[in-house]
Design an enzyme around this catalytic site. Structure first.
Site, short mmCIF file in Angstrom:
data_model
loop_
_atom_site.label_atom_id
_atom_site.label_comp_id
_atom_site.label_asym_id
_atom_site.label_seq_id
_atom_site.Cartn_x
_atom_site.Cartn_y
_atom_site.Cartn_z
N ASN A 114 -56.66 53.59 16.29
CA ASN A 114 -57.91 53.33 17.01
C ASN A 114 -58.27 51.86 17.04
OD1 ASN A 114 -60.85 52.77 15.69
ND2 ASN A 114 -59.42 53.50 14.12
N PHE A 118 -66.77 49.96 16.31
CA PHE A 118 -68.15 50.38 15.99
C PHE A 118 -68.99 50.77 17.22
CE2 PHE A 118 -68.30 47.18 12.16
CZ PHE A 118 -67.32 47.90 11.50
N ASN A 177 -69.27 48.11 5.36
CA ASN A 177 -67.98 48.04 6.06
C ASN A 177 -67.76 46.62 6.57
OD1 ASN A 177 -65.69 48.38 7.51
ND2 ASN A 177 -66.50 49.94 8.91
N SER A 179 -64.38 45.77 6.46
CA SER A 179 -62.92 45.86 6.40
C SER A 179 -62.31 46.49 7.64
CB SER A 179 -62.51 46.65 5.16
OG SER A 179 -63.15 47.91 5.13
N SER A 180 -63.12 46.76 8.67
CA SER A 180 -62.54 47.31 9.90
C SER A 180 -61.73 46.23 10.61
CB SER A 180 -63.64 47.82 10.83
OG SER A 180 -63.09 48.06 12.11
N PRO A 181 -60.54 46.59 11.11
CA PRO A 181 -59.76 45.57 11.84
C PRO A 181 -60.19 45.45 13.30
CG PRO A 181 -58.48 47.60 11.62
CD PRO A 181 -59.80 47.86 10.95
N ASN A 182 -61.20 46.22 13.72
CA ASN A 182 -61.47 46.34 15.15
C ASN A 182 -62.70 45.59 15.66
OD1 ASN A 182 -59.21 47.96 15.51
ND2 ASN A 182 -60.33 49.76 14.78
N THR A 183 -63.36 44.86 14.76
CA THR A 183 -64.43 43.96 15.20
C THR A 183 -63.91 42.56 14.93
OG1 THR A 183 -66.18 45.55 14.78
CG2 THR A 183 -66.83 43.22 14.75
N LYS A 216 -66.27 49.10 1.19
CA LYS A 216 -65.07 49.72 1.75
C LYS A 216 -64.00 48.64 1.90
CE LYS A 216 -63.35 52.98 5.06
NZ LYS A 216 -63.69 54.02 6.01
N ASN A 245 -59.78 51.45 4.34
CA ASN A 245 -59.95 51.51 5.79
C ASN A 245 -58.58 51.68 6.47
OD1 ASN A 245 -61.26 51.22 8.34
ND2 ASN A 245 -62.82 49.98 7.30
N GLY A 296 -54.61 59.21 4.65
CA GLY A 296 -53.50 60.16 4.66
C GLY A 296 -53.69 61.36 3.76
C1 LIG Z 1 -60.81 57.01 15.22
C2 LIG Z 1 -61.23 56.42 13.92
C3 LIG Z 1 -62.47 55.80 13.81
C4 LIG Z 1 -62.86 55.23 12.60
N1 LIG Z 1 -64.08 54.64 12.51
C5 LIG Z 1 -64.50 54.15 11.32
C6 LIG Z 1 -65.79 53.60 11.20
O1 LIG Z 1 -66.60 53.58 12.13
N2 LIG Z 1 -66.15 53.10 9.98
C7 LIG Z 1 -65.32 53.12 8.90
O2 LIG Z 1 -65.70 52.66 7.82
N3 LIG Z 1 -64.07 53.65 8.99
C8 LIG Z 1 -63.66 54.17 10.17
N4 LIG Z 1 -62.41 54.72 10.26
C9 LIG Z 1 -61.52 54.70 9.07
C10 LIG Z 1 -61.62 56.00 8.24
O3 LIG Z 1 -62.89 56.13 7.67
C11 LIG Z 1 -60.59 56.03 7.11
O4 LIG Z 1 -60.88 54.98 6.23
C12 LIG Z 1 -59.16 55.88 7.60
O5 LIG Z 1 -58.98 56.56 8.82
C13 LIG Z 1 -58.16 56.45 6.58
O6 LIG Z 1 -58.37 57.84 6.39
P1 LIG Z 1 -57.46 58.97 7.12
O7 LIG Z 1 -56.03 58.59 6.92
O8 LIG Z 1 -57.86 60.25 6.47
O9 LIG Z 1 -57.83 58.94 8.57
C14 LIG Z 1 -62.00 55.29 11.48
C15 LIG Z 1 -60.77 55.95 11.58
C16 LIG Z 1 -60.38 56.52 12.78
C17 LIG Z 1 -59.07 57.23 12.86
#
Ligand SMILES: Cc1cc2nc3c(=O)[nH]c(=O)nc-3n(C[C@H](O)[C@H](O)[C@H](O)COP(=O)(O)O)c2cc1C
Length: 341
Positions: A114, A118, A177, A179-183, A216, A245, A296
């Site tokens: 993804n 946000f 948060n 640590s998201s790579p998407n912002t 996070k 994350n 995972g």
């Molecule tokens: C589509 C998608 C959207 C996500 N959005 C957020 C988010 O808004 N905030 C956040 O802290 N993590 C977000 N995550 C990360 C998840 O909270 C989680 O840390 C990460 O996916 C690893 O868990 P998983 O392997 O069970 O998916 C997102 C993950 C996915 C796949």
């Protein structure tokens, strides 16, 4: 074989027939329908329950950040058996997702990709949803907070502080948060220049509003960076960590897009290693810090493994897409089975 609603849904998985983004948009509808049609949802959720400070967790598996960004499915998560909820990431002002393709799924490798960035209706709308449930909540509710993408990093603390001030009365635990790579540029907040002053302010605010603060963590930090982050956040009184994350790392060869965050099965090893590193680096400083592992986790065996490594609680996102909304009940059964034999 009896055809139950659960087995029919497992076989059919209607959201898997849609585009990943449409499946995501329709998720609240599928959750509602599942709970409405399912007898299972009336079963109690208490198994392997635990207490952290004054908070009671009915079981150790909750929903990870991003799965319910707005709080619109709180009743459904409870009915389906989640042990705790993390709502968000919430931003102060409403904002759209990043432009272009923002999500994909890879069935063969049980991975999600993804680049959402946000998308949020803004804090007011989320507050309205959470407010309807908070007084009668059956599990702890965490709020995951982020900055708007138009807020520059040197003003980021204002967004986080604003959300803590506005939302603390509707929240058991805050998750920061950064640590998201998407912002774009968000992870720079984890570097020394920004991190220490930011954590100092957020730590003060969390004590003022009397709500624990979790950080996070990104799975992409080097050991040295991780050590610095843990040391600085510990000094500022952070109450725990969510590890981790999504990752920007890719296997070779990689079927996944280069940018954006990868999650699900392919990050299990990375997330497990990050958990081990955090636990070993905290060592005797762990005290009563809450350690949550995500990445995972898909079945009872994964849960047992992560708890054995020292996680207090676990979360999932990607595996719900591949195993369906009964995943909490399935994990409960699998976990129980593993502990019986
Ligand atoms: C589509 C998608 C959207 C996500 N959005 C957020 C988010 O808004 N905030 C956040 O802290 N993590 C977000 N995550 C990360 C998840 O909270 C989680 O840390 C990460 O996916 C690893 O868990 P998983 O392997 O069970 O998916 C997102 C993950 C996915 C796949």
């Amino acid at each position: 074989m009896d055809i139950t609603f659960e087995s029919a849904l497992d076989l059919w998985k209607p959201w898997m027939w849609m585009s990943p983004s449409a499946g995501h948009d329709w998720l609240p509808f599928f959750l509602k329908l599942t709970v409405f049609l399912s007898e299972q949802s009336k079963q109690p959720n208490d198994w392997h329950s635990r207490q952290w400070r004054h908070l009671y967790f009915r079981n150790p598996i909750g929903i990870a950040g991003g799965l319910d960004k707005t709080g619109q499915s709180i009743d459904e998560w409870w009915a389906l058996g989640a042990g705790f909820l993390e709502i968000g990431t919430i931003t102060p002002q409403p904002q759209e997702p990043n432009p272009g393709k923002i999500m994909d799924r890879f069935k063969e490798t049980q991975a999600l990709w993804n680049k959402m960035g946000f998308p949020s209706p803004g804090y007011k709308s989320v507050m309205n949803e959470v407010e309807r449930h908070f007084d009668n909540r059956s599990t702890p509710i965490f709020l995951n907070i982020g900055k708007n993408r138009t807020t520059p990093n040197d003003k980021a603390q204002e967004d986080y502080l604003f959300l803590m001030r506005q939302m603390h009365s509707l929240c058991d635990v805050f998750v920061v948060n950064i640590s998201s790579p998407n912002t774009a540029g968000l992870r720079q907040l984890l570097t020394k220049e920004y991190f220490e002053p930011l954590m100092e302010k957020l730590g003060d605010e969390s004590r003022r509003v009397n709500r624990p603060l979790l950080l996070k963590i990104s799975p992409d930090e080097t050991s040295e960076q991780l050590e610095t982050i843990l040391q600085a956040s510990h000094n500022q009184g952070v109450d725990g960590y969510i590890i981790s994350n999504t990752t920007v790392q890719r296997p070779t060869p990689s079927p996944y897009p280069v940018e954006g965050g990868l999650s699900g099965k392919p990050i299990a090893i990375t997330s497990r290693e990050a958990l081990k590193n955090v636990i070993s680096m905290l060592g005797t400083h762990r005290n009563n810090k809450l350690i949550i592992n995500a990445g995972g986790i898909s079945n009872g065996e994964d849960l047992k493994d992560r708890l054995a490594l020292g996680a207090d609680l676990c979360q999932l996102y990607s595996s719900l897409i591949f195993r369906g909304p009964f995943i909490f009940k399935k994990i409960a059964r699998e976990y129980d089975h593993l502990n019986t034999f």
